[in-house]
Each structure stands twice: as structure tokens, then as C-alpha cells.
Design a protein around this motif. Sequence first.
Motif, short mmCIF file in Angstrom:
data_model
loop_
_atom_site.label_atom_id
_atom_site.label_comp_id
_atom_site.label_asym_id
_atom_site.label_seq_id
_atom_site.Cartn_x
_atom_site.Cartn_y
_atom_site.Cartn_z
N GLU A 1 0.04 3.58 -14.28
CA GLU A 1 0.78 3.92 -15.50
C GLU A 1 2.04 4.69 -15.09
OE1 GLU A 1 0.35 6.71 -19.47
OE2 GLU A 1 -1.46 6.05 -18.40
N VAL A 2 3.20 4.18 -15.47
CA VAL A 2 4.48 4.80 -15.12
C VAL A 2 4.88 5.78 -16.22
CG1 VAL A 2 6.90 4.42 -14.56
CG2 VAL A 2 5.17 2.78 -13.79
N GLU A 3 5.10 7.04 -15.84
CA GLU A 3 5.44 8.08 -16.81
C GLU A 3 6.94 8.38 -16.84
OE1 GLU A 3 3.03 11.33 -15.63
OE2 GLU A 3 1.20 10.49 -16.48
N GLY A 4 7.59 8.22 -15.69
CA GLY A 4 9.02 8.52 -15.64
C GLY A 4 9.61 8.20 -14.29
N LYS B 1 0.85 -1.18 0.00
CA LYS B 1 0.00 0.00 0.00
C LYS B 1 0.89 1.23 0.00
CE LYS B 1 -3.72 2.29 2.55
NZ LYS B 1 -4.59 2.25 3.76
N LEU B 2 0.62 2.17 -0.92
CA LEU B 2 1.49 3.32 -1.11
C LEU B 2 0.74 4.63 -1.00
CD1 LEU B 2 3.58 2.25 -4.24
CD2 LEU B 2 4.31 2.23 -1.87
N SER B 3 1.50 5.68 -0.67
CA SER B 3 0.96 7.04 -0.71
C SER B 3 1.38 7.67 -2.02
CB SER B 3 1.51 7.88 0.45
OG SER B 3 1.01 7.41 1.69
N LEU B 4 0.40 8.22 -2.75
CA LEU B 4 0.68 8.98 -3.96
C LEU B 4 0.92 10.41 -3.54
CD1 LEU B 4 0.71 8.82 -7.12
CD2 LEU B 4 -1.65 9.62 -7.04
N ARG B 5 2.11 10.96 -3.86
CA ARG B 5 2.49 12.27 -3.34
C ARG B 5 2.65 13.30 -4.46
NH1 ARG B 5 3.51 11.92 1.97
NH2 ARG B 5 3.91 9.86 2.84
N THR C 1 -3.37 10.77 -2.34
CA THR C 1 -4.30 9.67 -2.06
C THR C 1 -3.49 8.42 -1.76
OG1 THR C 1 -6.27 8.49 -2.87
CG2 THR C 1 -4.51 8.89 -4.47
N SER C 2 -4.17 7.33 -1.43
CA SER C 2 -3.51 6.04 -1.18
C SER C 2 -3.77 5.10 -2.34
CB SER C 2 -4.03 5.40 0.11
OG SER C 2 -3.66 6.15 1.24
N ILE C 3 -2.78 4.27 -2.64
CA ILE C 3 -2.92 3.26 -3.69
C ILE C 3 -2.81 1.89 -3.03
CG2 ILE C 3 -2.01 2.38 -5.87
CD1 ILE C 3 -0.74 5.08 -6.36
N PRO C 4 -3.79 1.01 -3.21
CA PRO C 4 -3.74 -0.30 -2.53
C PRO C 4 -2.69 -1.22 -3.14
CG PRO C 4 -5.62 -0.18 -4.00
CD PRO C 4 -5.02 1.19 -3.98
N LYS C 5 -2.30 -2.23 -2.38
CA LYS C 5 -1.37 -3.25 -2.87
C LYS C 5 -2.00 -4.00 -4.03
CE LYS C 5 1.13 -7.39 -1.37
NZ LYS C 5 1.41 -8.32 -0.24
N GLY C 6 -1.22 -4.25 -5.07
CA GLY C 6 -1.70 -5.00 -6.22
C GLY C 6 -2.36 -4.14 -7.29
N ALA C 7 -2.41 -2.83 -7.08
CA ALA C 7 -3.03 -1.94 -8.07
C ALA C 7 -2.09 -1.73 -9.25
CB ALA C 7 -3.38 -0.59 -7.43
N ASP D 1 -6.58 8.43 -13.16
CA ASP D 1 -6.56 9.79 -13.71
C ASP D 1 -5.91 10.82 -12.79
OD1 ASP D 1 -7.81 8.99 -16.05
OD2 ASP D 1 -9.81 9.30 -15.22
N ILE D 2 -5.28 10.37 -11.71
CA ILE D 2 -4.59 11.28 -10.79
C ILE D 2 -3.09 11.03 -10.91
CG2 ILE D 2 -4.34 12.06 -8.41
CD1 ILE D 2 -7.08 10.91 -7.82
N GLU D 3 -2.31 12.09 -11.10
CA GLU D 3 -0.87 11.97 -11.26
C GLU D 3 -0.14 12.35 -9.98
OE1 GLU D 3 0.20 14.30 -14.63
OE2 GLU D 3 -0.49 12.79 -16.07
#
Length: 261
Positions: free
Chosen positions: A228-231, A204-208, A219-225, A244-246
Motif C-alpha cells: 500500500e503506497v501512502e506517499g 526484491k526490496l529492503s523496507l527501510r 525487513t525484506s519485500i519479495p519481488k511481485g509483492a 502492517d509494517i510501514e
Amino acid sequence: MKMKKYMAMGLGAIMAVGIAVSGVLPVSADNNTNNAQPATAVTMAARSYDDYEGVIKSNTTLRSKATSSSRKITTLKKGAVVEVERKASNGWYRVEYRDIEGYVSPKTIKIYDSEYRDVEKKGTVTSNVNMRLGASTLSKKVTYLKKGAVIKIESTTSNGWYKIEYKGRDGYISQKYAKIGTNTNKKDYTYREMDDYDGITTAKLSLRRSASSSSTKITSIPKGARVEVEGKTSNGFYRVEYRDIEGYVSSKYIKLVRDYD
């Protein structure tokens, strides 16, 4: 005998007419006017806009519904900062301005996070100034900064403000009252674009907002989600898009896969 027959036929016809008028007879689906197709409804998109704000690009009307024909609530002036809550299926944004909620056309608003440019540098306040909750002089005051105060500049907005951190508090000041200094804690980083990659989160990660573990959480991203990697930044963060959130996540907890896998 014929008279009785005709009377019976007449009574049957009258009864049939009476039953039809009373609505007892079944109505064909082809004649049912209730089956007319309703007008397309405007629905709210599932995407959450928590921690997002917007700048009004030109004087516009805040309306009660997501349509230009709905009731006018108030007028928003160019440069006003609003809190973005949701986006309707027709593109209109539901926003809040000075505790008043309503809708504005997407043509008249610019969303903050789509305009952020991450800088992650230290800066110095060049004149006594108020740090505000949003990127506008109309926004609520957070605290007072004295000339010479050292701040962390997290990002810039499209209307000429810095998003900063000062003593653990986030806020905004106009670029006119700050200058970017040398980042002595070596948090500067380079950025490399990455095409054709997705990622799977291994925890589980924090999107910063920026490439730092101390940056504001979006927001938070759950494990296994799947994201899309941009860089990738030189200090070990991926810039990703999730629903849709970067934002940025630590590369330690992302397993890279080709986006066509």
C-alpha cells in the motif's frame, strides 16, 4: 415352556444392562459431553515485530500469559523500554525486558515505529553523552559521544529521544543533548501524500526506516509483492505499508496501480 421364555427374557435384559454399563453400546453424538465447545484460545498474530520497541506509558505488570488474570512476573515502570516480539489475537504484546519475557496490555505500551517522525538531518552533540541501544537511560550503552560530535538524526521517539547514526552505528540519545544542524549533504526532502494507490514490487526490496538507502533495514519485500503506497518523497522514495509494517522503499522498483485494480 413359559418359564423358559421368561428366563430368556430376563437374561436378555440383564445382558443389555451390562453391555450399556460397560460402554460397548454406541453413544449418541447428542449425549457426548466431549463435544462441548472449548474456550476461545489466545493465539499469536502472524505479524513480525522485528526491530520494534515500545515505551511503557504507565507502571504496569509483566505477565506470564496474554491475560490480566495470569501470573505476575515483574513490574515495569513508566518510561521503561522493551523489545516487542509479537502481538496476541486479543491485542496483548509479548515483550522482552532485561532478558525477561512476558506480556503487557496494549493500553500500557506505545510502539516506537508508530511514533517515528522522519527528519533525516545532521545534528551536533551539545554535551558529552552516552549513545544507548534503546530510548532510555536504562538501556545498554553503545558508545560514548563527545561534545561537538556530528551525528545523523534519523527519527524522533514519542518519549523525547533521537534515533541517530554515528560512524555507522545506530543508537539513541536524549534530545536534551543534541541540536539539529544544517544538512549540508542535501538529504532533506519534502513529502507528498498519495491516496488510492498500491504498488507491485519489480525486484526484491529492503523496507527501510527512512527515505535513504543507508537507513536501517526493517525487513525484506519479495519481488511481485503488493504494498500500500501512502506517499512519495522528493528524493525518490515511497512510504509504503507491507503486512502492517510501514517504511520506505525506492520508487525505482515499484509499479503503481490503483488500489481497486
